[in-house]
Motif scaffolding. Structure first.
Motif, PDB file in Angstrom:
ATOM      1  N   SER A   7      45.936  48.277  48.637  1.00 43.35           N
ATOM      2  CA  SER A   7      46.667  47.325  47.805  1.00 43.35           C
ATOM      3  C   SER A   7      46.585  45.913  48.374  1.00 43.35           C
ATOM      4  CB  SER A   7      48.117  47.770  47.681  1.00 43.35           C
ATOM      5  OG  SER A   7      48.854  46.875  46.908  1.00 43.35           O
ATOM      6  N   ALA A   8      46.708  45.798  49.675  1.00 39.70           N
ATOM      7  CA  ALA A   8      46.617  44.485  50.323  1.00 39.70           C
ATOM      8  C   ALA A   8      45.221  43.895  50.183  1.00 39.70           C
ATOM      9  CB  ALA A   8      46.994  44.605  51.797  1.00 39.70           C
ATOM     10  N   LEU A   9      44.194  44.720  50.337  1.00 41.08           N
ATOM     11  CA  LEU A   9      42.821  44.243  50.158  1.00 41.08           C
ATOM     12  C   LEU A   9      42.608  43.755  48.737  1.00 41.08           C
ATOM     13  CD1 LEU A   9      40.776  46.913  52.135  1.00 41.08           C
ATOM     14  CD2 LEU A   9      40.904  44.464  52.627  1.00 41.08           C
ATOM     15  N   LYS A  10      43.068  44.530  47.770  1.00 40.24           N
ATOM     16  CA  LYS A  10      42.906  44.151  46.357  1.00 40.24           C
ATOM     17  C   LYS A  10      43.590  42.816  46.090  1.00 40.24           C
ATOM     18  CE  LYS A  10      43.632  45.624  41.646  1.00 40.24           C
ATOM     19  NZ  LYS A  10      44.618  46.125  40.744  1.00 40.24           N
ATOM     20  N   ALA A  11      44.810  42.666  46.560  1.00 44.21           N
ATOM     21  CA  ALA A  11      45.542  41.416  46.356  1.00 44.21           C
ATOM     22  C   ALA A  11      44.833  40.248  47.036  1.00 44.21           C
ATOM     23  CB  ALA A  11      46.968  41.562  46.884  1.00 44.21           C
ATOM     24  N   SER A  12      44.307  40.479  48.221  1.00 44.48           N
ATOM     25  CA  SER A  12      43.592  39.437  48.954  1.00 44.48           C
ATOM     26  C   SER A  12      42.327  38.996  48.213  1.00 44.48           C
ATOM     27  CB  SER A  12      43.236  39.943  50.347  1.00 44.48           C
ATOM     28  OG  SER A  12      42.451  39.002  51.032  1.00 44.48           O
ATOM     29  N   PHE A  13      41.560  39.966  47.721  1.00 45.26           N
ATOM     30  CA  PHE A  13      40.333  39.641  46.984  1.00 45.26           C
ATOM     31  C   PHE A  13      40.661  38.873  45.712  1.00 45.26           C
ATOM     32  CE2 PHE A  13      38.305  43.764  48.842  1.00 45.26           C
ATOM     33  CZ  PHE A  13      38.152  43.148  50.069  1.00 45.26           C
ATOM     34  N   GLU A  14      41.683  39.311  44.985  1.00 38.09           N
ATOM     35  CA  GLU A  14      42.072  38.633  43.748  1.00 38.09           C
ATOM     36  C   GLU A  14      42.565  37.215  44.035  1.00 38.09           C
ATOM     37  OE1 GLU A  14      43.305  42.528  41.059  1.00 38.09           O
ATOM     38  OE2 GLU A  14      44.855  41.527  42.259  1.00 38.09           O
ATOM     39  N   ALA A  15      43.312  37.039  45.106  1.00 36.61           N
ATOM     40  CA  ALA A  15      43.800  35.710  45.470  1.00 36.61           C
ATOM     41  C   ALA A  15      42.639  34.788  45.854  1.00 36.61           C
ATOM     42  CB  ALA A  15      44.799  35.810  46.619  1.00 36.61           C
ATOM     43  N   SER A  16      41.668  35.326  46.559  1.00 39.93           N
ATOM     44  CA  SER A  16      40.503  34.521  46.946  1.00 39.93           C
ATOM     45  C   SER A  16      39.715  34.083  45.716  1.00 39.93           C
ATOM     46  CB  SER A  16      39.602  35.304  47.901  1.00 39.93           C
ATOM     47  OG  SER A  16      40.259  35.483  49.132  1.00 39.93           O
ATOM     48  N   ILE A  17      39.576  34.973  44.753  1.00 37.54           N
ATOM     49  CA  ILE A  17      38.886  34.619  43.504  1.00 37.54           C
ATOM     50  C   ILE A  17      39.628  33.474  42.812  1.00 37.54           C
ATOM     51  CG2 ILE A  17      38.334  35.438  41.168  1.00 37.54           C
ATOM     52  CD1 ILE A  17      37.798  38.228  42.524  1.00 37.54           C
ATOM     53  N   GLN A  18      40.941  33.596  42.714  1.00 36.74           N
ATOM     54  CA  GLN A  18      41.738  32.552  42.067  1.00 36.74           C
ATOM     55  C   GLN A  18      41.623  31.226  42.811  1.00 36.74           C
ATOM     56  OE1 GLN A  18      42.028  34.258  39.035  1.00 36.74           O
ATOM     57  NE2 GLN A  18      43.544  32.659  38.977  1.00 36.74           N
ATOM     58  N   LYS A  19      41.612  31.275  44.138  1.00 42.25           N
ATOM     59  CA  LYS A  19      41.499  30.059  44.951  1.00 42.25           C
ATOM     60  C   LYS A  19      40.192  29.336  44.653  1.00 42.25           C
ATOM     61  CE  LYS A  19      40.114  30.090  49.263  1.00 42.25           C
ATOM     62  NZ  LYS A  19      40.026  30.280  50.716  1.00 42.25           N
ATOM     63  N   HIS A  20      39.091  30.076  44.626  1.00 41.64           N
ATOM     64  CA  HIS A  20      37.794  29.446  44.406  1.00 41.64           C
ATOM     65  C   HIS A  20      37.640  28.976  42.961  1.00 41.64           C
ATOM     66  CE1 HIS A  20      36.397  30.075  48.449  1.00 41.64           C
ATOM     67  NE2 HIS A  20      36.840  31.326  48.382  1.00 41.64           N
ATOM     68  N   LYS A  21      38.248  29.684  42.013  1.00 40.02           N
ATOM     69  CA  LYS A  21      38.250  29.215  40.627  1.00 40.02           C
ATOM     70  C   LYS A  21      39.017  27.902  40.512  1.00 40.02           C
ATOM     71  CE  LYS A  21      39.045  32.177  37.318  1.00 40.02           C
ATOM     72  NZ  LYS A  21      39.633  33.323  36.570  1.00 40.02           N
ATOM     73  N   LEU A  22      40.134  27.814  41.197  1.00 45.29           N
ATOM     74  CA  LEU A  22      40.917  26.583  41.191  1.00 45.29           C
ATOM     75  C   LEU A  22      40.136  25.433  41.830  1.00 45.29           C
ATOM     76  CD1 LEU A  22      43.552  25.112  40.596  1.00 45.29           C
ATOM     77  CD2 LEU A  22      44.412  25.953  42.785  1.00 45.29           C
ATOM     78  N   ASN A  23      39.442  25.710  42.910  1.00 45.64           N
ATOM     79  CA  ASN A  23      38.611  24.683  43.547  1.00 45.64           C
ATOM     80  C   ASN A  23      37.580  24.140  42.564  1.00 45.64           C
ATOM     81  OD1 ASN A  23      39.951  24.920  45.966  1.00 45.64           O
ATOM     82  ND2 ASN A  23      38.384  26.176  46.936  1.00 45.64           N
ATOM     83  N   ILE A  24      36.937  25.027  41.803  1.00 44.34           N
ATOM     84  CA  ILE A  24      35.952  24.594  40.813  1.00 44.34           C
ATOM     85  C   ILE A  24      36.633  23.769  39.730  1.00 44.34           C
ATOM     86  CG2 ILE A  24      34.383  25.359  38.976  1.00 44.34           C
ATOM     87  CD1 ILE A  24      33.665  27.744  40.800  1.00 44.34           C
TER      88      ILE A  24
END
Length: 67
Positions: A7-24
């Motif tokens: 669960s923690a890995l899934k949340a971490s991966f999803e958060a990283s995706i959102q972070k990089h989308k926001l950067n773009i």
């Protein structure tokens, strides 16, 4: 314990995706906010590569651990 780690890995991966989308999004909509980048296309490409990496990890986690 196993479920918590997955669960923690899934949340971490999803958060990283959102972070990089926001950067773009910031780069595309407010390019002057990031003045040190003169190669905007290259910077966006690097962010997309990060998104792809975390999407691959999320896909593998889902495929092999039934998330």
């Amino acid at each position: 314990m196993k479920d918590n780690i997955i669960s923690a890995l899934k949340a971490s991966f999803e958060a990283s995706i959102q972070k990089h989308k926001l950067n773009i999004d910031i780069m595309l909509n407010k390019p002057m906010a990031i003045h040190e980048h003169t190669d905007f296309m290259g910077a966006v490409e690097l962010e997309l590569a990060q998104i792809a990496e975390y999407e691959d990890k999320l896909e593998a986690l889902t495929k092999y651990f039934n998330v």
